[in-house]
Enzyme design. Structure first.
Site, short mmCIF file in Angstrom:
data_model
loop_
_atom_site.label_atom_id
_atom_site.label_comp_id
_atom_site.label_asym_id
_atom_site.label_seq_id
_atom_site.Cartn_x
_atom_site.Cartn_y
_atom_site.Cartn_z
N ASP A 25 0.83 -1.21 0.00
CA ASP A 25 0.00 0.00 0.00
C ASP A 25 0.86 1.26 0.00
OD1 ASP A 25 -2.41 1.34 -0.02
OD2 ASP A 25 -2.56 1.41 2.16
N HIS A 42 2.21 3.51 -8.99
CA HIS A 42 2.03 2.07 -9.27
C HIS A 42 3.21 1.55 -10.09
CE1 HIS A 42 -1.83 2.30 -7.49
NE2 HIS A 42 -2.42 2.95 -8.47
N LEU A 136 10.83 -20.58 -4.96
CA LEU A 136 9.82 -19.72 -4.33
C LEU A 136 8.47 -19.82 -5.05
CD1 LEU A 136 9.29 -17.22 -2.33
CD2 LEU A 136 9.73 -15.80 -4.35
C1 IPE Z 1 -5.26 -2.78 -0.15
O1 IPE Z 1 -4.98 -1.43 -0.32
C2 IPE Z 1 -5.24 -3.49 -1.46
C3 IPE Z 1 -3.93 -3.62 -2.11
C4 IPE Z 1 -2.79 -3.26 -1.60
C5 IPE Z 1 -3.96 -4.23 -3.40
P1 IPE Z 1 -6.12 -0.35 -0.42
O2 IPE Z 1 -5.48 0.97 -0.59
O3 IPE Z 1 -7.14 -0.73 -1.44
O4 IPE Z 1 -6.80 -0.47 1.03
P2 IPE Z 1 -7.76 0.55 1.80
O5 IPE Z 1 -8.83 0.95 0.84
O6 IPE Z 1 -6.95 1.72 2.21
O7 IPE Z 1 -8.27 -0.21 2.98
C1 IPE Z 2 -1.65 0.20 -3.30
O1 IPE Z 2 -1.39 1.57 -3.32
C2 IPE Z 2 -1.82 -0.37 -4.68
C3 IPE Z 2 -3.19 -0.78 -5.00
C4 IPE Z 2 -4.19 -0.78 -4.18
C5 IPE Z 2 -3.42 -1.24 -6.35
P1 IPE Z 2 -2.57 2.60 -3.32
O2 IPE Z 2 -2.95 2.90 -4.73
O3 IPE Z 2 -3.69 2.16 -2.47
O4 IPE Z 2 -1.87 3.87 -2.69
P2 IPE Z 2 -2.48 4.88 -1.62
O5 IPE Z 2 -2.95 4.09 -0.45
O6 IPE Z 2 -3.62 5.58 -2.30
O7 IPE Z 2 -1.36 5.79 -1.29
MG MG Z 3 -4.13 2.41 -0.49
#
Ligand code: IPE
Ligand code: IPE
Ligand code: MG
Length: 248
Positions: A25, A42, A136
């Site tokens: 995240d 990303h 792995l």
């Molecule tokens: C969780 O992250 C999903 C992934 C890392 C793929 P999110 O950014 O979607 O989670 P929330 O919405 O903050 O809980």
């Molecule tokens: C996690 O990073 C990746 C996915 C959920 C695909 P985020 O896109 O949720 O990044 P933040 O949480 O908005 O910073």
């Molecule tokens: Mg996020």
């Protein structure tokens, strides 16, 4: 870089967790801090994926499960979702050869039926190509939800044993990754302390580790810190601390 294979803590010498799950995240915030579009984050996160895979291989982790796209992430703006899909396609295409060369077995967990036919085909090919590999296991959770996983397992039971009550074992056998080592450690980057519908069934006795680092900043040293923290913990599984000590 610290080699965590034989981490000695005050109380014990511990081997690496067998199965590590990572909630990757913080990509969006990483990009925002740099005045860029979320998708820039990303793309930057792909390098952290590479380094996590490399670190897992070197440290003796058997299964690495990466949360790439949750069943709730479809609710994001359309252009972000489509760029994430393109990125997934691109990375699969480019990395599979290297993974295969490194004896990595790739698995995708989640409801892949919602992906384009092209992406589904690419996933199936990548899984087939690496199926016999013995190193792995890299599981990518894509359109994955912990609740979905439990429901699909229960539905499997209803279809195959109609009218019969379901046991924990029945559920366990049909959730994703049931053939592999139990989940030992969940790492979440990005500062939030929640599971966000990741491996719910599997998380029952996993250790949790939260890092404030945003995913694109999470590299080998950060992973080593998480493993070190894991190694310092006493996992009791409901027993007393003394029982655990005495059973060694
Ligand atoms: C969780 O992250 C999903 C992934 C890392 C793929 P999110 O950014 O979607 O989670 P929330 O919405 O903050 O809980
Ligand atoms: C996690 O990073 C990746 C996915 C959920 C695909 P985020 O896109 O949720 O990044 P933040 O949480 O908005 O910073
Ligand atoms: Mg996020």
């Amino acid at each position: 870089m610290t080699n965590p294979t034989n981490i000695t803590t005050n109380t014990q010498t511990t081997i690496c967790p067998k199965h590590v799950g990572i909630i990757m995240d913080g990509n969006g915030r990483w990009a925002k801090q740099r005045g860029k579009a979320r998708t820039f984050g990303h793309k930057a996160g792909v390098e952290s994926v590479r380094s996590a895979v490399k670190f897992a291989q070197q440290s003796g982790v058997q299964v690495l499960t990466l949360f790439a796209f949750s069943s709730e992430n479809w609710k994001r703006p359309e252009d972000e979702v489509s760029i994430l899909m393109e990125l997934f396609m691109y990375v699969l295409g480019r990395e599979v050869k290297r993974l295969h060369k490194n004896n990595v077995r790739l698995k995708v967990i989640g409801d892949t039926r919602r992906f384009s036919d092209k992406l589904q085909k690419k996933i199936a090919e990548a899984e087939a190509q690496t199926e016999q590999n013995t190193g792995l296991v890299l599981a990518v959770a894509a359109n994955y939800g912990g609740r979905w996983d439990i429901v699909q397992s229960v539905n499997h039971h209803i279809k195959n044993k109609p009218g019969q009550l379901i046991s924990e074992d029945d559920i366990h056998q049909q959730v994703s990754l049931s053939d592999f080592a139990d989940l030992d450690l969940i790492i979440r980057t990005g500062g939030e302390q929640r599971i966000s519908n990741f491996l719910l069934w599997h998380a029952a006795y996993a250790e949790l580790y939260f890092s404030d680092e945003l995913w694109p900043d999470f590299r080998e040293e950060s992973f080593a810190k998480a493993i070190k923290s894991f190694a310092s913990r006493q996992r009791r599984f409901g027993l007393t601390g003394d029982q655990v000590e005495n059973s060694k």
